[in-house]
Enzyme design. Structure first.
Site, mmCIF file in Angstrom:
data_model
loop_
_atom_site.group_PDB
_atom_site.id
_atom_site.type_symbol
_atom_site.label_atom_id
_atom_site.label_comp_id
_atom_site.label_asym_id
_atom_site.label_seq_id
_atom_site.Cartn_x
_atom_site.Cartn_y
_atom_site.Cartn_z
ATOM 1 N N CYS A 61 -23.603 -9.620 131.162
ATOM 2 C CA CYS A 61 -23.132 -9.033 129.903
ATOM 3 C C CYS A 61 -22.865 -7.527 130.066
ATOM 4 O O CYS A 61 -21.919 -7.174 130.737
ATOM 5 C CB CYS A 61 -24.114 -9.356 128.780
ATOM 6 S SG CYS A 61 -23.303 -9.297 127.185
ATOM 7 N N HIS A 153 -26.002 -14.467 128.898
ATOM 8 C CA HIS A 153 -27.382 -14.102 129.259
ATOM 9 C C HIS A 153 -28.102 -15.341 129.797
ATOM 10 O O HIS A 153 -28.657 -16.109 129.016
ATOM 11 C CB HIS A 153 -28.137 -13.631 128.005
ATOM 12 C CG HIS A 153 -27.771 -12.259 127.558
ATOM 13 N ND1 HIS A 153 -28.582 -11.169 127.797
ATOM 14 C CD2 HIS A 153 -26.706 -11.799 126.882
ATOM 15 C CE1 HIS A 153 -28.011 -10.092 127.285
ATOM 16 N NE2 HIS A 153 -26.874 -10.440 126.723
ATOM 17 N N GLU A 155 -30.896 -15.481 131.227
ATOM 18 C CA GLU A 155 -32.359 -15.377 131.131
ATOM 19 C C GLU A 155 -32.880 -15.865 129.779
ATOM 20 O O GLU A 155 -34.079 -16.008 129.593
ATOM 21 C CB GLU A 155 -32.816 -13.924 131.391
ATOM 22 C CG GLU A 155 -32.630 -12.947 130.252
ATOM 23 C CD GLU A 155 -31.191 -12.467 130.053
ATOM 24 O OE1 GLU A 155 -30.273 -12.958 130.733
ATOM 25 O OE2 GLU A 155 -31.000 -11.601 129.177
HETATM 26 N N1 GLN Z 1 -21.504 -5.350 123.777
HETATM 27 C C1 GLN Z 1 -22.406 -4.801 124.735
HETATM 28 C C2 GLN Z 1 -21.751 -3.652 125.502
HETATM 29 O O1 GLN Z 1 -20.686 -3.255 125.270
HETATM 30 C C3 GLN Z 1 -22.927 -5.844 125.700
HETATM 31 C C4 GLN Z 1 -23.807 -6.835 124.978
HETATM 32 C C5 GLN Z 1 -24.854 -7.491 125.834
HETATM 33 O O2 GLN Z 1 -25.184 -7.046 126.921
HETATM 34 N N2 GLN Z 1 -25.414 -8.546 125.308
HETATM 35 O O3 GLN Z 1 -22.317 -3.127 126.370
#
Ligand code: GLN
Length: 178
Positions: A61, A153, A155
């Protein structure tokens, strides 16, 4: 999750913590804040060097965003580690309320459950990048040699399958080459 697949993880907070790592996971969070903190704590340049020199790295992410060569809808001053030849779109699936879960088949990993929280998607993947899974036409899991990245994610589910793939396959193939 890393312990569950036989790794011995430690937390990286200072440059000295980078010594002797066989691989690193860049977790989710908020990529612009993580970029600022990497700079403030003098981790940005050393991590950029390690990623560029072949340290097996798994970004999830916000971690995927940090690894990207380019970001769409980032902040103008957003710090990136780069290394992974992709363009990511930040918050591509929508805002926090558009977070969702989806079953995915990930090449090399199998069937897993993905948790997407204000997730990015991959807008462009360079020729050396393998797309391992997509949602619709948007890649959400990619690999470029020693660099693995997922929009979701892993995890937050009960399955350590993505972490096993990172430790056994990505680190297994490359970790000995540091
Ligand atoms: N939207 C977040 C960002 O721009 C990332 C979200 C996440 O890691 N769950 O960094």
């Amino acid at each position: 999750m890393l312990r569950a697949v036989g790794a011995s993880p430690c937390e990286v907070r200072r440059p000295a913590d980078l010594d002797g790592l066989d691989g690193i996971v860049l977790p989710g969070g908020e990529s612009t804040t993580m970029g600022k903190l990497l700079r403030i704590f003098d981790l940005l340049a050393p991590l950029q060097d390690l990623v560029a020199s072949g340290l097996p790295t798994y970004g999830t992410c916000a971690g995927m965003i940090l690894l990207a060569a380019e970001v769409v809808d980032g902040r103008h001053d957003q710090e990136l580690l780069g290394g992974l030849d992709i363009t990511v779109r930040r918050n591509a699936f929508g805002s926090q309320v558009h977070s969702f879960e989806e079953d995915l088949t990930v090449t090399g990993v199998g069937d897993i459950h993905g948790v997407f929280i204000r997730a990015p998607w991959v807008e462009r993947a360079g020729p050396s990048v393998d797309v391992l899974a997509s949602v619709g036409e948007h890649p959400v899991a990619v690999q470029q040699g020693h660099l693995l990245a997922t929009s979701f994610h892993p995890e937050l589910t009960g399955s350590p399958a993505m972490h096993r793939y990172f430790v056994d396959t990505v680190m297994g193939d490359r970790g000995g080459q540091q």
